[in-house]
Scaffold this motif. Structure first.
Motif, PDB file in Angstrom:
ATOM      1  N   GLN A   1       0.824  -1.204   0.000  1.00 21.63           N
ATOM      2  CA  GLN A   1       0.000   0.000   0.000  1.00 21.63           C
ATOM      3  C   GLN A   1       0.858   1.253   0.000  1.00 21.63           C
ATOM      4  O   GLN A   1       0.501   2.269  -0.615  1.00 21.63           O
ATOM      5  N   ARG A   2       2.011   1.208   0.642  1.00 23.67           N
ATOM      6  CA  ARG A   2       2.924   2.343   0.601  1.00 23.67           C
ATOM      7  C   ARG A   2       3.444   2.563  -0.820  1.00 23.67           C
ATOM      8  O   ARG A   2       3.619   3.704  -1.260  1.00 23.67           O
ATOM      9  N   VAL A   3       3.707   1.468  -1.528  1.00 25.99           N
ATOM     10  CA  VAL A   3       4.135   1.580  -2.926  1.00 25.99           C
ATOM     11  C   VAL A   3       3.037   2.240  -3.756  1.00 25.99           C
ATOM     12  O   VAL A   3       3.292   3.126  -4.579  1.00 25.99           O
ATOM     13  N   ILE A   4       1.784   1.814  -3.549  1.00 26.95           N
ATOM     14  CA  ILE A   4       0.656   2.398  -4.280  1.00 26.95           C
ATOM     15  C   ILE A   4       0.528   3.883  -3.957  1.00 26.95           C
ATOM     16  O   ILE A   4       0.287   4.716  -4.847  1.00 26.95           O
ATOM     17  N   VAL A   5       0.679   4.246  -2.680  1.00 30.58           N
ATOM     18  CA  VAL A   5       0.599   5.653  -2.288  1.00 30.58           C
ATOM     19  C   VAL A   5       1.709   6.452  -2.969  1.00 30.58           C
ATOM     20  O   VAL A   5       1.489   7.575  -3.452  1.00 30.58           O
ATOM     21  N   ALA A   6       2.915   5.876  -3.029  1.00 33.70           N
ATOM     22  CA  ALA A   6       4.023   6.556  -3.704  1.00 33.70           C
ATOM     23  C   ALA A   6       3.705   6.800  -5.169  1.00 33.70           C
ATOM     24  O   ALA A   6       3.947   7.887  -5.715  1.00 33.70           O
ATOM     25  N   MET A   7       3.145   5.780  -5.844  1.00 32.67           N
ATOM     26  CA  MET A   7       2.749   5.936  -7.247  1.00 32.67           C
ATOM     27  C   MET A   7       1.681   7.013  -7.400  1.00 32.67           C
ATOM     28  O   MET A   7       1.740   7.855  -8.301  1.00 32.67           O
ATOM     29  N   ALA A   8       0.684   6.973  -6.507  1.00 30.55           N
ATOM     30  CA  ALA A   8      -0.449   7.890  -6.614  1.00 30.55           C
ATOM     31  C   ALA A   8      -0.026   9.340  -6.410  1.00 30.55           C
ATOM     32  O   ALA A   8      -0.520  10.250  -7.086  1.00 30.55           O
ATOM     33  N   MET A   9       0.905   9.573  -5.470  1.00 29.95           N
ATOM     34  CA  MET A   9       1.256  10.942  -5.110  1.00 29.95           C
ATOM     35  C   MET A   9       2.452  11.479  -5.884  1.00 29.95           C
ATOM     36  O   MET A   9       2.796  12.662  -5.749  1.00 29.95           O
ATOM     37  N   ALA A  10       3.103  10.648  -6.709  1.00 33.05           N
ATOM     38  CA  ALA A  10       4.322  11.064  -7.399  1.00 33.05           C
ATOM     39  C   ALA A  10       4.108  12.286  -8.285  1.00 33.05           C
ATOM     40  O   ALA A  10       4.986  13.134  -8.414  1.00 33.05           O
ATOM     41  N   ARG A  11       2.927  12.392  -8.905  1.00 37.08           N
ATOM     42  CA  ARG A  11       2.653  13.510  -9.811  1.00 37.08           C
ATOM     43  C   ARG A  11       1.952  14.676  -9.107  1.00 37.08           C
ATOM     44  O   ARG A  11       1.510  15.620  -9.776  1.00 37.08           O
ATOM     45  N   LYS A  12       1.830  14.600  -7.802  1.00 39.53           N
ATOM     46  CA  LYS A  12       1.170  15.650  -7.028  1.00 39.53           C
ATOM     47  C   LYS A  12      -0.216  15.957  -7.620  1.00 39.53           C
ATOM     48  O   LYS A  12      -0.481  17.074  -8.091  1.00 39.53           O
ATOM     49  N   PRO A  13      -1.106  14.974  -7.591  1.00 35.43           N
ATOM     50  CA  PRO A  13      -2.412  15.125  -8.244  1.00 35.43           C
ATOM     51  C   PRO A  13      -3.281  16.173  -7.562  1.00 35.43           C
ATOM     52  O   PRO A  13      -3.087  16.499  -6.386  1.00 35.43           O
ATOM     53  N   ASP A  14      -4.245  16.682  -8.306  1.00 34.73           N
ATOM     54  CA  ASP A  14      -5.212  17.621  -7.727  1.00 34.73           C
ATOM     55  C   ASP A  14      -6.184  16.906  -6.800  1.00 34.73           C
ATOM     56  O   ASP A  14      -6.588  17.462  -5.773  1.00 34.73           O
ATOM     57  N   LEU A  15      -6.573  15.680  -7.175  1.00 37.91           N
ATOM     58  CA  LEU A  15      -7.590  14.953  -6.412  1.00 37.91           C
ATOM     59  C   LEU A  15      -7.156  13.505  -6.222  1.00 37.91           C
ATOM     60  O   LEU A  15      -6.823  12.817  -7.192  1.00 37.91           O
ATOM     61  N   LEU A  16      -7.153  13.054  -4.978  1.00 40.26           N
ATOM     62  CA  LEU A  16      -6.843  11.667  -4.639  1.00 40.26           C
ATOM     63  C   LEU A  16      -8.118  10.993  -4.159  1.00 40.26           C
ATOM     64  O   LEU A  16      -8.786  11.466  -3.234  1.00 40.26           O
ATOM     65  N   ILE A  17      -8.469   9.865  -4.787  1.00 42.59           N
ATOM     66  CA  ILE A  17      -9.645   9.093  -4.409  1.00 42.59           C
ATOM     67  C   ILE A  17      -9.157   7.794  -3.785  1.00 42.59           C
ATOM     68  O   ILE A  17      -8.531   6.970  -4.460  1.00 42.59           O
ATOM     69  N   ALA A  18      -9.412   7.624  -2.509  1.00 42.75           N
ATOM     70  CA  ALA A  18      -8.936   6.451  -1.773  1.00 42.75           C
ATOM     71  C   ALA A  18     -10.145   5.612  -1.356  1.00 42.75           C
ATOM     72  O   ALA A  18     -10.973   6.059  -0.570  1.00 42.75           O
ATOM     73  N   ASP A  19     -10.256   4.413  -1.919  1.00 44.14           N
ATOM     74  CA  ASP A  19     -11.410   3.539  -1.673  1.00 44.14           C
ATOM     75  C   ASP A  19     -11.019   2.475  -0.641  1.00 44.14           C
ATOM     76  O   ASP A  19     -10.400   1.478  -0.983  1.00 44.14           O
ATOM     77  N   GLU A  20     -11.367   2.704   0.627  1.00 45.90           N
ATOM     78  CA  GLU A  20     -11.022   1.773   1.709  1.00 45.90           C
ATOM     79  C   GLU A  20      -9.572   1.334   1.592  1.00 45.90           C
ATOM     80  O   GLU A  20      -9.263   0.133   1.534  1.00 45.90           O
ATOM     81  N   PRO A  21      -8.615   2.271   1.566  1.00 47.55           N
ATOM     82  CA  PRO A  21      -7.234   1.910   1.272  1.00 47.55           C
ATOM     83  C   PRO A  21      -6.541   1.079   2.342  1.00 47.55           C
ATOM     84  O   PRO A  21      -5.483   0.501   2.082  1.00 47.55           O
ATOM     85  N   THR A  22      -7.141   1.004   3.531  1.00 47.02           N
ATOM     86  CA  THR A  22      -6.491   0.247   4.607  1.00 47.02           C
ATOM     87  C   THR A  22      -7.340  -0.928   5.074  1.00 47.02           C
ATOM     88  O   THR A  22      -7.079  -1.502   6.130  1.00 47.02           O
TER      89      THR A  22
END
Length: 334
Positions: A154-175
């Protein structure tokens, strides 16, 4: 007045297969401004995941939209051509799913997957993993997904998701698949990175306690609609919609020692078309005749939006009246 980052306006989404139609969203509306952290809560089947996937147009091809709009900075996402939509997904949106291991390609090493995700940037994969507090990132880059834990995945996924500094992050029950200690660590990491990059967060969750800790605003879903929306502390401590009160009363984290866990009577609806009244009416002890015949419209009550004929904070009398008990709760006899 600034344009909201995200506007979902009266969206109806239906899954149609053969002769069967299931309505997953039934006039959902939600406005989110830049930098907000918003928790979307509700029972399974309330429409949370459909709402999240809708924003990226990631719903199945069998999905149809009889009405409604989804706007990102005023641009209609439902009308975008494929090429433009791919660019928006890549540059402005990010998704963190429930199952991190399942979201990674089992045939590729972690490093290869990170480089593919970042191929149009100069970001350093090892630095990204270090930024999500993964020890010895160079070693992890050489591993396959099955060789790392769920928390690390999940940390790897978070790193991928935030790498481009997105405007909107949608997290569907990420934990959902993580144990309690790792769960909180990942959430602190996710919301910390979002705050650092100015990313707006939409967190779809069953965890009322987690939403209370990390989200400044909460939107409660039922039957494919947002039934209550407002500041998290106010909504959870003094709910105005009967369903919000019932959901809060059924939260295991709020149960007192030595008492039975309260549950919500009945089951969520399976919708196929426009309902004439309030879809929560059959489960609501405060329902009146108009609840069965008239579809409720949103109203402002004590600083939040409520979709109910008789919200708890409305003045007594015709068209409004207090809901006295934390409703719909009954003792679990098991």
């Amino acid at each position: 007045m600034t344009t909201p980052l995200l506007e979902i306006e009266d969206v109806v989404a239906e899954y149609r297969t053969g002769k069967r139609t299931v309505r997953a969203l039934d006039g959902a509306s939600l406005t989110v401004h830049r930098g907000e952290t918003v928790g979307i809560v509700g029972e399974s089947g309330s429409g949370k995941s459909t709402l999240g996937l809708l924003i990226g147009r990631l719903l199945p091809r069998a999905t149809v939209f009889p009405r409604g709009r989804v706007l990102l900075d005023g641009e209609s996402l439902l009308d975008l051509p494929t090429e433009r939509l791919v660019g928006v997904r890549r540059e402005r949106l990010a998704f963190v799913p429930q199952d991190p291991v399942g979201a990674l390609d089992p045939t590729l090493r972690i490093g290869r997957q990170l480089r593919l995700a970042l191929r149009t940037t100069d970001a350093d994969p090892a630095a990204l993993l270090d930024g999500v507090r993964i020890r010895d990132p160079e070693r992890v880059l050489r591993l396959f997904p099955h060789q790392i834990s769920g928390g690390m995945a999940q940390r790897v996924i978070v790193a991928m998701a935030m790498a481009r500094k997105p405007d909107l992050l949608i997290a569907d029950e990420p934990t959902a698949a993580l144990d309690s200690q790792v769960r909180e660590e990942v959430l602190r990491l996710l919301f910390g990175l979002a705050a650092e990059h100015g990313t707006t967060v939409l967190w779809l969750s069953h965890d009322l306690g987690g939403v209370a800790r990390h989200c400044e605003r909460i939107a409660v879903m039922y039957g494919g609609r947002i039934v209550e929306d407002g500041p998290t502390a106010q909504v959870l401590t003094a709910p105005q919609h009967p369903y919000t009160a019932a959901l809060s009363a059924a939260d295991p984290a709020r149960a007192k020692d030595g008492t039975r866990l309260l549950t919500i009577a009945g089951t969520p609806p399976v919708l196929t078309e426009d309902e004439p009244g309030c879809v929560f009416g059959p489960r609501c002890p405060a329902a009146t005749d108009d609840c069965a015949t008239t579809r409720p419209e949103s109203r402002q009550v004590e600083g939040r939006t409520v979709l109910c004929h008789h919200p708890a904070g409305a003045p007594p009398g015709p068209g409004g009246g207090p809901v006295s008990e934390p409703p719909l709760a009954k003792e679990d006899a098991r």
